[in-house]
Design a protein around this motif. Sequence first.
Motif, PDB file in Angstrom:
ATOM      1  N   ALA A   4     -34.320  23.415  -0.361  1.00  0.00           N
ATOM      2  CA  ALA A   4     -35.344  23.650   0.665  1.00  0.00           C
ATOM      3  C   ALA A   4     -35.708  22.356   1.379  1.00  0.00           C
ATOM      4  N   GLU A   5     -35.788  21.262   0.657  1.00  0.00           N
ATOM      5  CA  GLU A   5     -36.097  19.966   1.273  1.00  0.00           C
ATOM      6  C   GLU A   5     -34.949  19.507   2.174  1.00  0.00           C
ATOM      7  N   VAL A   6     -33.721  19.708   1.725  1.00  0.00           N
ATOM      8  CA  VAL A   6     -32.563  19.348   2.551  1.00  0.00           C
ATOM      9  C   VAL A   6     -32.575  20.176   3.833  1.00  0.00           C
ATOM     10  N   LEU A   7     -32.780  21.479   3.718  1.00  0.00           N
ATOM     11  CA  LEU A   7     -32.772  22.350   4.891  1.00  0.00           C
ATOM     12  C   LEU A   7     -33.906  22.004   5.856  1.00  0.00           C
ATOM     13  N   ALA A   8     -35.063  21.642   5.346  1.00  0.00           N
ATOM     14  CA  ALA A   8     -36.170  21.219   6.223  1.00  0.00           C
ATOM     15  C   ALA A   8     -35.781  19.958   6.984  1.00  0.00           C
ATOM     16  N   GLY A   9     -35.126  19.020   6.314  1.00  0.00           N
ATOM     17  CA  GLY A   9     -34.663  17.804   6.978  1.00  0.00           C
ATOM     18  C   GLY A   9     -33.596  18.081   8.016  1.00  0.00           C
ATOM     19  N   VAL A  10     -32.682  18.996   7.714  1.00  0.00           N
ATOM     20  CA  VAL A  10     -31.638  19.382   8.673  1.00  0.00           C
ATOM     21  C   VAL A  10     -32.286  20.016   9.905  1.00  0.00           C
ATOM     22  N   ARG A  11     -33.206  20.926   9.677  1.00  0.00           N
ATOM     23  CA  ARG A  11     -33.910  21.598  10.772  1.00  0.00           C
ATOM     24  C   ARG A  11     -34.598  20.568  11.678  1.00  0.00           C
ATOM     25  N   ASP A  12     -35.321  19.620  11.083  1.00  0.00           N
ATOM     26  CA  ASP A  12     -35.998  18.574  11.857  1.00  0.00           C
ATOM     27  C   ASP A  12     -35.003  17.715  12.622  1.00  0.00           C
ATOM     28  N   ALA A  13     -33.896  17.370  11.963  1.00  0.00           N
ATOM     29  CA  ALA A  13     -32.875  16.550  12.618  1.00  0.00           C
ATOM     30  C   ALA A  13     -32.265  17.277  13.810  1.00  0.00           C
ATOM     31  N   LEU A  14     -31.960  18.566  13.653  1.00  0.00           N
ATOM     32  CA  LEU A  14     -31.389  19.344  14.758  1.00  0.00           C
ATOM     33  C   LEU A  14     -32.357  19.398  15.939  1.00  0.00           C
ATOM     34  N   GLN A  15     -33.633  19.590  15.648  1.00  0.00           N
ATOM     35  CA  GLN A  15     -34.658  19.659  16.709  1.00  0.00           C
ATOM     36  C   GLN A  15     -34.796  18.346  17.464  1.00  0.00           C
TER      37      GLN A  15
END
Length: 162
Positions: A4-15
């Motif tokens: 979940a932490e990795v996916l939150a970071g990926v989401r933020d990076a994509l944005q």
Amino acid sequence: MTSAEVLAGVRDALQSITAPRLFETERGYQGALLGQLDRRLQLPARVIVEQEYQKQAGRHGLTIRPDIIIHEPFDPERFADRTQGNVAVIELKLRSTAAEAADDFMSLGLMLDVLRYPLGIFINIGAERTWAELLPQALHGRVACFAVRLQDTAVTVVEAYR
């Protein structure tokens, strides 16, 4: 670090990637994503975000080249084998077709199984479709699919899990 932490970071990076030029090539987007992931993920000591090189069959049991990996580099003093210390593997595709997505899902499955990455991520750049509906049953719950596109100055991120 949890999935979940990795996916939150990926989401933020994509944005955070907003330069139109970066949505024109997979390589350009990959470079920007590497930097953004490194800034946005709260990685434990020794864990890095890295553009991956070709896997070697003798060392890794595979010859697949993932686009990005998040891992603790192999250290024989700390790990018994190269399957330890792996966090996530990422495959990127620019405006992926169904066939290309299916191929990447097969590659992700091999890396998850052979190298024991706990999380696989597929990112479709410059597109609205994640292709998650093509994800094989065996990868459900193990691979997150994203589509990211830039329209005018707004980044849209679509996520799908199975």
